[in-house]
Design a protein around this motif. Structure first.
Motif, PDB file in Angstrom:
ATOM      1  N   PRO A 138      77.076  70.703  79.302  1.00 10.52           N
ATOM      2  CA  PRO A 138      76.998  71.542  80.512  1.00 10.52           C
ATOM      3  C   PRO A 138      76.164  72.802  80.324  1.00 10.52           C
ATOM      4  CG  PRO A 138      79.225  70.707  80.228  1.00 10.52           C
ATOM      5  CD  PRO A 138      78.466  70.319  78.984  1.00 10.52           C
ATOM      6  N   GLU A 139      76.045  73.283  79.082  1.00  2.69           N
ATOM      7  CA  GLU A 139      75.232  74.475  78.837  1.00  2.69           C
ATOM      8  C   GLU A 139      73.752  74.236  79.104  1.00  2.69           C
ATOM      9  OE1 GLU A 139      75.935  75.886  74.935  1.00  2.69           O
ATOM     10  OE2 GLU A 139      78.011  76.506  75.327  1.00  2.69           O
ATOM     11  N   THR A 140      73.365  72.961  79.231  1.00  2.00           N
ATOM     12  CA  THR A 140      71.959  72.664  79.492  1.00  2.00           C
ATOM     13  C   THR A 140      71.597  72.818  80.964  1.00  2.00           C
ATOM     14  OG1 THR A 140      72.359  70.297  79.873  1.00  2.00           O
ATOM     15  CG2 THR A 140      71.934  71.002  77.597  1.00  2.00           C
ATOM     16  N   PHE A 141      72.580  73.054  81.828  1.00  4.51           N
ATOM     17  CA  PHE A 141      72.285  73.035  83.260  1.00  4.51           C
ATOM     18  C   PHE A 141      71.188  74.018  83.634  1.00  4.51           C
ATOM     19  CE2 PHE A 141      72.900  74.901  87.502  1.00  4.51           C
ATOM     20  CZ  PHE A 141      72.623  73.783  88.275  1.00  4.51           C
ATOM     21  N   PHE A 142      71.348  75.299  83.338  1.00  3.58           N
ATOM     22  CA  PHE A 142      70.356  76.277  83.771  1.00  3.58           C
ATOM     23  C   PHE A 142      69.017  76.113  83.056  1.00  3.58           C
ATOM     24  CE2 PHE A 142      73.916  78.634  85.724  1.00  3.58           C
ATOM     25  CZ  PHE A 142      73.337  78.862  86.966  1.00  3.58           C
ATOM     26  N   PRO A 143      68.985  75.866  81.726  1.00  7.10           N
ATOM     27  CA  PRO A 143      67.683  75.593  81.109  1.00  7.10           C
ATOM     28  C   PRO A 143      66.983  74.384  81.722  1.00  7.10           C
ATOM     29  CG  PRO A 143      69.285  76.142  79.429  1.00  7.10           C
ATOM     30  CD  PRO A 143      70.058  76.004  80.715  1.00  7.10           C
ATOM     31  N   ALA A 144      67.743  73.304  81.978  1.00  5.63           N
ATOM     32  CA  ALA A 144      67.120  72.115  82.560  1.00  5.63           C
ATOM     33  C   ALA A 144      66.687  72.359  83.995  1.00  5.63           C
ATOM     34  CB  ALA A 144      68.095  70.937  82.489  1.00  5.63           C
ATOM     35  N   PHE A 170      66.477  66.537  75.812  1.00  7.35           N
ATOM     36  CA  PHE A 170      67.723  67.272  75.634  1.00  7.35           C
ATOM     37  C   PHE A 170      68.108  67.232  74.165  1.00  7.35           C
ATOM     38  CE2 PHE A 170      67.460  66.188  80.016  1.00  7.35           C
ATOM     39  CZ  PHE A 170      68.112  67.186  80.705  1.00  7.35           C
ATOM     40  N   GLY A 171      68.186  68.415  73.548  1.00  5.74           N
ATOM     41  CA  GLY A 171      68.498  68.496  72.130  1.00  5.74           C
ATOM     42  C   GLY A 171      69.884  69.046  71.894  1.00  5.74           C
ATOM     43  N   PRO A 172      70.212  69.248  70.627  1.00  2.30           N
ATOM     44  CA  PRO A 172      71.539  69.775  70.284  1.00  2.30           C
ATOM     45  C   PRO A 172      71.685  71.231  70.702  1.00  2.30           C
ATOM     46  CG  PRO A 172      70.131  69.670  68.333  1.00  2.30           C
ATOM     47  CD  PRO A 172      69.374  69.001  69.435  1.00  2.30           C
ATOM     48  N   GLY A 173      72.933  71.633  70.900  1.00  2.00           N
ATOM     49  CA  GLY A 173      73.211  73.029  71.226  1.00  2.00           C
ATOM     50  C   GLY A 173      72.745  73.449  72.598  1.00  2.00           C
ATOM     51  N   GLY A 174      72.586  72.495  73.513  1.00  2.29           N
ATOM     52  CA  GLY A 174      72.190  72.849  74.867  1.00  2.29           C
ATOM     53  C   GLY A 174      70.717  73.138  75.038  1.00  2.29           C
ATOM     54  N   THR A 175      69.877  72.772  74.068  1.00  2.61           N
ATOM     55  CA  THR A 175      68.445  73.029  74.181  1.00  2.61           C
ATOM     56  C   THR A 175      67.773  71.980  75.068  1.00  2.61           C
ATOM     57  OG1 THR A 175      67.968  71.744  72.181  1.00  2.61           O
ATOM     58  CG2 THR A 175      68.363  74.111  71.923  1.00  2.61           C
ATOM     59  N   VAL A 176      66.777  72.418  75.798  1.00  2.00           N
ATOM     60  CA  VAL A 176      66.005  71.535  76.670  1.00  2.00           C
ATOM     61  C   VAL A 176      64.532  71.880  76.490  1.00  2.00           C
ATOM     62  CG1 VAL A 176      65.637  70.717  79.018  1.00  2.00           C
ATOM     63  CG2 VAL A 176      67.893  71.545  78.343  1.00  2.00           C
ATOM     64  N   SER A 177      63.681  70.858  76.383  1.00  2.00           N
ATOM     65  CA  SER A 177      62.247  71.085  76.236  1.00  2.00           C
ATOM     66  C   SER A 177      61.486  70.144  77.161  1.00  2.00           C
ATOM     67  CB  SER A 177      61.801  70.889  74.785  1.00  2.00           C
ATOM     68  OG  SER A 177      62.093  69.569  74.338  1.00  2.00           O
ATOM     69  N   LEU A 178      60.233  70.482  77.414  1.00  2.00           N
ATOM     70  CA  LEU A 178      59.385  69.685  78.287  1.00  2.00           C
ATOM     71  C   LEU A 178      58.502  68.778  77.445  1.00  2.00           C
ATOM     72  CD1 LEU A 178      58.237  69.134  81.171  1.00  2.00           C
ATOM     73  CD2 LEU A 178      56.557  70.941  80.693  1.00  2.00           C
ATOM     74  N   ARG A 179      58.645  67.452  77.637  1.00  2.00           N
ATOM     75  CA  ARG A 179      57.787  66.503  76.934  1.00  2.00           C
ATOM     76  C   ARG A 179      56.480  66.267  77.679  1.00  2.00           C
ATOM     77  NH1 ARG A 179      62.492  62.885  74.593  1.00  2.00           N
ATOM     78  NH2 ARG A 179      62.752  62.192  76.752  1.00  2.00           N
ATOM     79  N   ALA A 206      70.374  85.963  82.931  1.00  2.00           N
ATOM     80  CA  ALA A 206      69.631  84.948  83.667  1.00  2.00           C
ATOM     81  C   ALA A 206      68.918  84.038  82.679  1.00  2.00           C
ATOM     82  CB  ALA A 206      68.625  85.602  84.615  1.00  2.00           C
ATOM     83  N   VAL A 207      68.339  82.975  83.209  1.00  2.00           N
ATOM     84  CA  VAL A 207      67.488  82.072  82.440  1.00  2.00           C
ATOM     85  C   VAL A 207      66.163  81.966  83.167  1.00  2.00           C
ATOM     86  CG1 VAL A 207      67.136  79.710  81.637  1.00  2.00           C
ATOM     87  CG2 VAL A 207      69.392  80.771  81.439  1.00  2.00           C
ATOM     88  N   ALA A 208      65.067  82.078  82.432  1.00  2.50           N
ATOM     89  CA  ALA A 208      63.733  81.968  83.011  1.00  2.50           C
ATOM     90  C   ALA A 208      62.995  80.817  82.355  1.00  2.50           C
ATOM     91  CB  ALA A 208      62.948  83.262  82.821  1.00  2.50           C
ATOM     92  N   ALA A 209      62.105  80.187  83.106  1.00  2.00           N
ATOM     93  CA  ALA A 209      61.291  79.097  82.589  1.00  2.00           C
ATOM     94  C   ALA A 209      59.857  79.274  83.049  1.00  2.00           C
ATOM     95  CB  ALA A 209      61.825  77.745  83.055  1.00  2.00           C
TER      96      ALA A 209
END
Length: 246
Positions: A138-144, A170-179, A206-209
């Motif tokens: 669930p911690e990935t929600f805002f980054p994703a 989607f990686g460990p610890g709620g990390t998200v990256s763009l492939r 906040a979270v920014a992308a």
């Protein structure tokens, strides 16, 4: 690439901005119409300030009068500068926070979201992004979510049409990256990342992308106080809460 983080509640403001006095940017009839639809005074104020600050900062970036800077939108809502097509722009607002970016290197998309409880967050994310792993934290929600928003704003398609093209990891610890972004050039031509913005004084967490073509050098300007444009300062005795590293 230049990026600005603006506190809309504290940024320097003058009634002249509303009327366009002294060569400052002024609200357009369309912006006035949209502002009149809001029922909350703070929302109205932040909306107008955001639009005026965008023209003010971009005008300074281009060395043109903000009052003469035309900002248009594609049918899908992506902003562009008709008189300066070489400069790609994008912005995002979340309550009192405005994130604006401009790049000469190609399309750009940004998004910022105040951290807050979101009911059934992962269900909402899965609706927009069906490829969401069932094991996603669930911690990935805002980054994703912000990375999806920034990606479809870069392509100009919007979430409804463009989210299916975005390939997230989607990686460990709620990390998200763009492939990559399918159908929009080689996957290695796109670069995207998210950054946390820690609470700082009255500013919310906040979270920014940001999503860009390639990996351009970036200059971040923090406009958090009443010093106005060009004074990249955080509240006194507090660290700058946002660092954008591409």
């Amino acid at each position: 690439m230049d990026a600005w983080l603006v506190d809309l509640d504290e940024h320097a403001w003058s009634p002249a901005h509303r009327t366009g006095q002294g060569g400052t940017a002024r609200a357009t009839p369309e912006e006035d119409r949209r502002a009149a639809e809001f029922t909350c005074a703070s929302t109205t104020r932040r909306f107008l300030r955001a639009r005026l600050v965008v023209r003010q900062l971009l005008g300074e970036r281009l060395a043109v009068s903000p009052a003469e800077l035309r900002v248009a939108h594609t049918p899908d809502g992506k902003p562009f500068l008709p008189d300066h097509p070489h400069l790609h722009i994008n912005w995002s607002r979340s309550e009192r926070l405005l994130l604006l970016a401009a790049a000469d290197t190609g399309p750009i998309g940004v998004d910022i979201e105040r951290l807050r409880p979101v009911p059934a967050a992962m269900d909402a994310l899965a609706t927009i992004y069906p490829a969401l792993p069932v094991t996603a934290d669930p911690e990935t929600f805002f980054p994703a979510w912000t990375l999806l928003e920034a990606s479809v704003k870069a392509t100009g398609l919007g979430l409804a049409r463009g989210a299916k093209d975005v390939d997230l990891a989607f990686g460990p610890g709620g990390t998200v990256s763009l492939r990559g972004i399918l159908g929009h050039g080689p996957s290695d031509a796109w670069f995207g990342r998210t950054e946390p913005l820690e609470a700082c004084g009255a500013l919310p967490a906040a979270v920014a992308a940001v999503v860009t073509r390639d990996r351009p050098p970036v200059s971040l300007n923090l406009l958090l106080g009443r010093d106005g444009p060009g004074r990249a300062t955080a509240p006194q005795d507090e660290p700058a809460p946002f660092v954008l590293t591409l």
